[in-house]
Design an enzyme around this catalytic site. Structure first.
Site, PDB file in Angstrom:
ATOM      1  N   LEU A 166       0.875  -1.109  -0.104  1.00  0.00           N
ATOM      2  CA  LEU A 166       0.110  -0.038   0.050  1.00  0.00           C
ATOM      3  C   LEU A 166       0.821   1.310  -0.147  1.00  0.00           C
ATOM      4  CD1 LEU A 166      -2.810   1.306   0.289  1.00  0.00           C
ATOM      5  CD2 LEU A 166      -2.589   1.190   2.743  1.00  0.00           C
ATOM      6  N   SER A 191       0.724   7.609   5.783  1.00  0.00           N
ATOM      7  CA  SER A 191      -0.547   7.852   6.451  1.00  0.00           C
ATOM      8  C   SER A 191      -1.655   8.104   5.609  1.00  0.00           C
ATOM      9  CB  SER A 191      -0.481   8.749   7.524  1.00  0.00           C
ATOM     10  OG  SER A 191       0.694   8.386   8.455  1.00  0.00           O
ATOM     11  N   GLU A 244       1.172  -0.007   9.808  1.00  0.00           N
ATOM     12  CA  GLU A 244      -0.069  -0.403   9.934  1.00  0.00           C
ATOM     13  C   GLU A 244      -0.817   0.852  10.565  1.00  0.00           C
ATOM     14  OE1 GLU A 244      -1.453  -4.490  10.132  1.00  0.00           O
ATOM     15  OE2 GLU A 244       0.323  -5.007   9.266  1.00  0.00           O
ATOM     16  N   PRO A 260       6.432   6.337  -1.730  1.00  0.00           N
ATOM     17  CA  PRO A 260       7.273   7.403  -1.021  1.00  0.00           C
ATOM     18  C   PRO A 260       6.544   8.502  -0.704  1.00  0.00           C
ATOM     19  CG  PRO A 260       8.041   6.315  -3.287  1.00  0.00           C
ATOM     20  CD  PRO A 260       6.851   5.691  -3.034  1.00  0.00           C
TER      21      PRO A 260
HETATM   22  C1  LIG Z   1       9.921  -1.569   8.755  1.00  0.00           C
HETATM   23  C2  LIG Z   1       8.500  -1.103   7.996  1.00  0.00           C
HETATM   24  C3  LIG Z   1       7.682  -1.845   7.340  1.00  0.00           C
HETATM   25  C4  LIG Z   1       6.818  -1.638   6.626  1.00  0.00           C
HETATM   26  N1  LIG Z   1       5.664  -2.697   5.978  1.00  0.00           N
HETATM   27  C5  LIG Z   1       4.732  -2.249   5.129  1.00  0.00           C
HETATM   28  C6  LIG Z   1       4.229  -2.911   4.390  1.00  0.00           C
HETATM   29  O1  LIG Z   1       4.546  -4.301   4.439  1.00  0.00           O
HETATM   30  N2  LIG Z   1       3.194  -2.640   3.703  1.00  0.00           N
HETATM   31  C7  LIG Z   1       2.818  -1.343   3.435  1.00  0.00           C
HETATM   32  O2  LIG Z   1       1.937  -0.966   2.737  1.00  0.00           O
HETATM   33  N3  LIG Z   1       3.565  -0.266   4.156  1.00  0.00           N
HETATM   34  C8  LIG Z   1       4.591  -0.628   5.107  1.00  0.00           C
HETATM   35  N4  LIG Z   1       5.182   0.183   5.809  1.00  0.00           N
HETATM   36  C9  LIG Z   1       4.953   1.512   5.761  1.00  0.00           C
HETATM   37  C10 LIG Z   1       4.331   2.182   6.996  1.00  0.00           C
HETATM   38  O3  LIG Z   1       2.850   1.687   6.938  1.00  0.00           O
HETATM   39  C11 LIG Z   1       4.229   3.814   7.086  1.00  0.00           C
HETATM   40  O4  LIG Z   1       5.628   4.206   7.007  1.00  0.00           O
HETATM   41  C12 LIG Z   1       3.220   4.428   7.971  1.00  0.00           C
HETATM   42  O5  LIG Z   1       1.903   4.291   7.401  1.00  0.00           O
HETATM   43  C13 LIG Z   1       3.458   5.829   8.070  1.00  0.00           C
HETATM   44  O6  LIG Z   1       3.610   6.353   6.777  1.00  0.00           O
HETATM   45  P1  LIG Z   1       4.942   7.236   6.361  1.00  0.00           P
HETATM   46  O7  LIG Z   1       6.129   6.730   6.579  1.00  0.00           O
HETATM   47  O8  LIG Z   1       4.725   7.788   5.124  1.00  0.00           O
HETATM   48  O9  LIG Z   1       4.778   8.691   7.372  1.00  0.00           O
HETATM   49  P2  LIG Z   1       4.008   9.826   7.165  1.00  0.00           P
HETATM   50  O10 LIG Z   1       2.530   9.570   6.796  1.00  0.00           O
HETATM   51  O11 LIG Z   1       4.595  10.744   6.233  1.00  0.00           O
HETATM   52  O12 LIG Z   1       3.817  10.685   8.695  1.00  0.00           O
HETATM   53  C14 LIG Z   1       4.823  11.390   9.322  1.00  0.00           C
HETATM   54  C15 LIG Z   1       4.490  11.638  10.603  1.00  0.00           C
HETATM   55  O13 LIG Z   1       3.180  12.619  10.663  1.00  0.00           O
HETATM   56  C16 LIG Z   1       2.245  12.004  11.160  1.00  0.00           C
HETATM   57  N5  LIG Z   1       1.103  12.050  10.622  1.00  0.00           N
HETATM   58  C17 LIG Z   1       0.552  11.963   9.223  1.00  0.00           C
HETATM   59  N6  LIG Z   1      -0.648  12.483   9.141  1.00  0.00           N
HETATM   60  C18 LIG Z   1      -1.228  12.583  10.428  1.00  0.00           C
HETATM   61  C19 LIG Z   1      -2.703  13.101  10.902  1.00  0.00           C
HETATM   62  N7  LIG Z   1      -3.776  13.358   9.778  1.00  0.00           N
HETATM   63  N8  LIG Z   1      -2.638  13.433  11.839  1.00  0.00           N
HETATM   64  C20 LIG Z   1      -1.395  13.451  13.014  1.00  0.00           C
HETATM   65  N9  LIG Z   1      -0.280  12.960  12.341  1.00  0.00           N
HETATM   66  C21 LIG Z   1      -0.272  12.883  11.170  1.00  0.00           C
HETATM   67  C22 LIG Z   1       2.442  10.594  11.464  1.00  0.00           C
HETATM   68  O14 LIG Z   1       1.702   9.929  12.503  1.00  0.00           O
HETATM   69  C23 LIG Z   1       4.157  10.448  11.601  1.00  0.00           C
HETATM   70  O15 LIG Z   1       4.394  10.742  12.780  1.00  0.00           O
HETATM   71  C24 LIG Z   1       6.112  -0.283   6.690  1.00  0.00           C
HETATM   72  C25 LIG Z   1       7.088   0.544   7.269  1.00  0.00           C
HETATM   73  C26 LIG Z   1       8.391   0.208   7.993  1.00  0.00           C
HETATM   74  C27 LIG Z   1       9.274   1.371   8.547  1.00  0.00           C
END
Ligand SMILES: Cc1cc2nc3c(=O)[nH]c(=O)nc-3n(C[C@H](O)[C@H](O)[C@H](O)COP(=O)(O)OP(=O)(O)OC[C@H]3O[C@@H](n4cnc5c(N)ncnc54)[C@H](O)[C@@H]3O)c2cc1C
Length: 422
Positions: free
Chosen positions: A167, A174, A405, A170
């Protein structure tokens, strides 16, 4: 129980245990007070023999198969290939899948118990287990068609192959609605282009569940969920991420360059992809919540043991109230996290609404995991700061449970929406 005739209560308990819902309802119709009925129906804290057997099997496996080598796998970022193969053979990779599709036919409560035991020792293994069970198998069994189940679910549930859930991108974490990966409708197939980020099992999976945008004008209702075979021409696995924790799991970016995906590999109706992802993640959070619970209880058990062995000022450190109180807090918070996980699992097993409960379980358990592991290091003093004593790894592993997740902030968004509505 007070006031209820003993035989009636035994008979009612039997009905509850054997899921005789219709008969249970009869009890309630026969004039039992609604409060008492609900109390008996809902507050069952004892596990079945089957659930306890699953818990014991997972505990034994973790001790004998996962503990040896866990430090080295973490250090060298080595995927636990052999261990995952054995977990599959034991039925832990398709735990909740109907046996007719190669699964073990267990309930979600058993899954929580097993996830806790595996995560106490090796969270890199339990994340593979969680993704395969909660996201890939559950998604396919619930929303896939019969052909998709026969072709993909059966080998996945048997653990012959493993799957991944794609899902995040880059620019879409969220905010998963901002999908840039495209699945262009070409009549009998989709043409897939784009990049997915942070994919657990990225290299070791054979089957990918990919979310991609087909019709931008429809926003998130234009997203599709597609089953993509990893060996399809145009699938490129990016470099392995060098991570803080769960270093044994393989996390990769995955690129799609003009990948042809047959139309029969779409899950559900056209445009169902976003709903598929959200529904699947709702259950997935029970898996990650129990992973966090396991990391916390693993760290607590180590801290408790150490506090009985280490002496300072002429006595075991457990006799210093500052240490004893840390252990009391850990035990209390872990028990609260466990109850939240089990409640979410129980609701799912009863086919009741579990999404709020799973968000609460994930939010709380992941925060408990972080707090407990930090305190477990403190109980170990300097020894906690080196790899040999395991607790520093558990702390590094705990951090991811607050991120993937759905981050803790996103869980609070989900929970606050629900409480504000009520
Ligand atoms: C080791 C690892 C394994 C993973 N495995 C998978 C996988 O198998 N499949 C998959 O699809 N993804 C996977 N992910 C991705 C993971 O689900 C995302 O990293 C996560 O959802 C956060 O997205 P982001 O990293 O883009 O952070 P961002 O969405 O950019 O968030 C950055 C910060 O802003 C905050 N934020 C964002 N929006 C809001 C809001 N509306 N209100 C308050 N705070 C907010 C977040 O909480 C966070 O603190 C994995 C990530 C890692 C690190």
């Amino acid at each position: 129980m007070k006031g209820l005739h003993r035989e009636t209560s035994v008979e009612l308990k039997w009905c509850i245990k054997s899921n005789k819902i219709a008969q249970i309802r009869e009890f309630s119709n026969k004039g039992m007070s609604k409060t008492l009925f609900l109390l008996l129906f809902t507050m069952q804290f004892d596990f079945t023999e089957e659930q306890l057997a699953v818990q014991q099997a997972a505990r034994d496996f973790a001790q004998t198969e996962l503990l040896p080598g866990v430090i080295e796998r973490d250090e060298h970022q080595k995927f636990p290939t052999e261990q995952i193969k054995k977990l599959g053979e034991l039925g832990f990779l398709g735990m909740m899948v109907d046996p007719k599709y190669g699964g073990s036919g267990m309930d979600t409560v058993s899954y929580v118990l097993a996830m806790e035991e595996i995560s106490k020792i090796d969270a890199s293994c339990s994340v593979v287990m969680s993704v395969n069970n909660s996201l890939v198998c559950w998604g396919l069994e619930t929303f896939g068609n019969e052909e998709q189940k026969q072709k993909y679910l059966v080998p996945l549930a048997k653990g012959e192959i493993i799957g991944a859930f794609l899902l995040s991108e880059p620019e879409a974490g969220s905010d998963a609605t901002s999908q840039r990966t495209t699945a262009e409708d070409k009549g009998d197939h989709y043409l897939l282009n784009g990049t997915k980020n942070w994919i657990t099992n990225g290299n070791s999976a054979s089957v990918y569940m990919v979310m991609a945008q087909t019709d931008v004008s429809k926003g998130h209702k234009g997203i599709n969920a597609l089953i993509v075979e990893k060996n399809s021409p145009g699938v490129v696995v990016g470099k392995k991420e060098d991570k803080l924790g769960i270093r044994g799991s393989d996390t990769h970016s995955i690129m799609f360059q003009d990948v042809v995906v047959p139309k029969e590999n779409r899950i559900g109706e056209d445009g169902f992809g976003f709903k598929f992802a959200m529904k699947t993640l709702g259950g997935g959070r029970i898996g990650i919540a129990s992973q966090a619970l396991g990391i916390a209880s693993g760290a607590y058990e180590l801290a408790l043991k150490y506090s009985k062995e280490r002496k300072a000022f002429g006595t075991e450190i457990m006799n210093h109230q500052a240490i004893a109180f840390k252990l009391a807090d850990m035990a209390t918070e872990i028990e609260a996290a466990r109850l939240l996980c089990l409640k979410a699992a129980w609701l799912k097993d009863q086919h009741l609404d579990y999404e709020l409960a799973s968000s609460m379980a994930k939010l709380f358990s992941s925060e408990v995991a972080m707090k407990t592991t930090v305190e477990a290091i403190q109980v170990h003093g300097g020894y906690g700061y080196v790899k040999e004593y395991h607790v520093e790894r558990l702390m590094r592993d705990a951090k991811i449970t607050q991120i993937y997740e759905g981050t803790s902030e996103v869980q609070r968004v989900v929970i606050s929406r629900s409480v504000l509505k009520g």
